[in-house]
Design a protein around this motif. Sequence first.
Motif, PDB file in Angstrom:
ATOM      1  N   ASP A 163       0.824  -1.211   0.000  1.00 44.65           N
ATOM      2  CA  ASP A 163       0.000   0.000   0.000  1.00 44.65           C
ATOM      3  C   ASP A 163       0.858   1.262   0.000  1.00 44.65           C
ATOM      4  O   ASP A 163       0.491   2.280  -0.600  1.00 44.65           O
ATOM      5  CB  ASP A 163      -0.958   0.010   1.200  1.00 44.65           C
ATOM      6  CG  ASP A 163      -0.233   0.037   2.540  1.00 44.65           C
ATOM      7  OD1 ASP A 163       0.518  -0.914   2.831  1.00 44.65           O
ATOM      8  OD2 ASP A 163      -0.432   1.006   3.296  1.00 44.65           O
TER       9      ASP A 163
ATOM     10  N   LEU B 273      -7.133   4.473  -1.620  1.00 47.39           N
ATOM     11  CA  LEU B 273      -6.149   5.181  -0.797  1.00 47.39           C
ATOM     12  C   LEU B 273      -6.266   6.695  -0.919  1.00 47.39           C
ATOM     13  O   LEU B 273      -5.553   7.427  -0.226  1.00 47.39           O
ATOM     14  CB  LEU B 273      -4.734   4.754  -1.182  1.00 47.39           C
ATOM     15  CG  LEU B 273      -4.333   3.319  -0.815  1.00 47.39           C
ATOM     16  CD1 LEU B 273      -2.937   3.004  -1.336  1.00 47.39           C
ATOM     17  CD2 LEU B 273      -4.381   3.115   0.697  1.00 47.39           C
TER      18      LEU B 273
ATOM     19  N   SER C 162      -5.637   5.354  -9.027  1.00 46.26           N
ATOM     20  CA  SER C 162      -4.739   5.744  -7.938  1.00 46.26           C
ATOM     21  C   SER C 162      -3.836   6.910  -8.340  1.00 46.26           C
ATOM     22  O   SER C 162      -3.005   7.350  -7.545  1.00 46.26           O
ATOM     23  CB  SER C 162      -3.889   4.556  -7.497  1.00 46.26           C
ATOM     24  OG  SER C 162      -2.975   4.180  -8.521  1.00 46.26           O
TER      25      SER C 162
END
Length: 253
Positions: free
Chosen positions: A79, A111, A158
């Motif tokens: 992550d 995230l 992302s």
Amino acid sequence: MPDALLEVDSINVWRGASQVLHDVSLSVGEGEIVALLGGNGAGKTSTLATISGLLHPKSGDIRFSTGQESISLPSLRPDRIVRLGIAHSPEGRQIFGGLSVVENLRMGAFLRHDKEIDADIERFYELFPILGERAELKAGQLSGGEQMMLGLARALMSRPRLLMLDEPSLGLAPQVIDQIFDRIEEIRAQGTTVFLVEQNAAMALEVADRAYVIENGRIAISGEARQLAEDPSVRKAYLGIEMSEDAPVETTS
């Protein structure tokens, strides 16, 4: 070559008792498309998994440039590597079949905490119009090509600086492969660097700036894509083309 965004330096990697990567070194420059070619079991997927933090090298290093500093990746959790700006679209797409298209895209932004997620979803609907048409459809009901597009878009959610693609052409019809590779070139044109793992060497060498060939866990050949496309060993092993011995060839190894 542009400034290095990713540098893999002499990594040695095991899966259980078997060593799968032997002193693998490669680099990906900012703004490039770099291809990693090889047959089944050559070490392509293991290379991506190690960069992503899913496998850990017993020796060697992997460094990623944030623009301000070069960060060593092997000690970081997956992550954290995503947060640094590396996205991995895995082999077999691995979308969430029970979730809708838009829910899959939101998972790609798990995230993120900014207010531009919806705008990015709309942007990827423009890049992949079929996803906009299928937004509320369960992802498991999509065709193979549509699932590949969803996997690409989900990885891009992302906002990576480096997009790693594992076998994006696998199992797709030729006309769909053409569409996918057109989108890969467009993704690069929009500012995302691409590291492409691919068995379809002909297509990969068409879009790539540079390429590496991996065999039995070792980098066997490297060079500019156009030069590798004319390398007799590459043409015979990966393109299915024989060249006459007196044909002029430029290679880099």
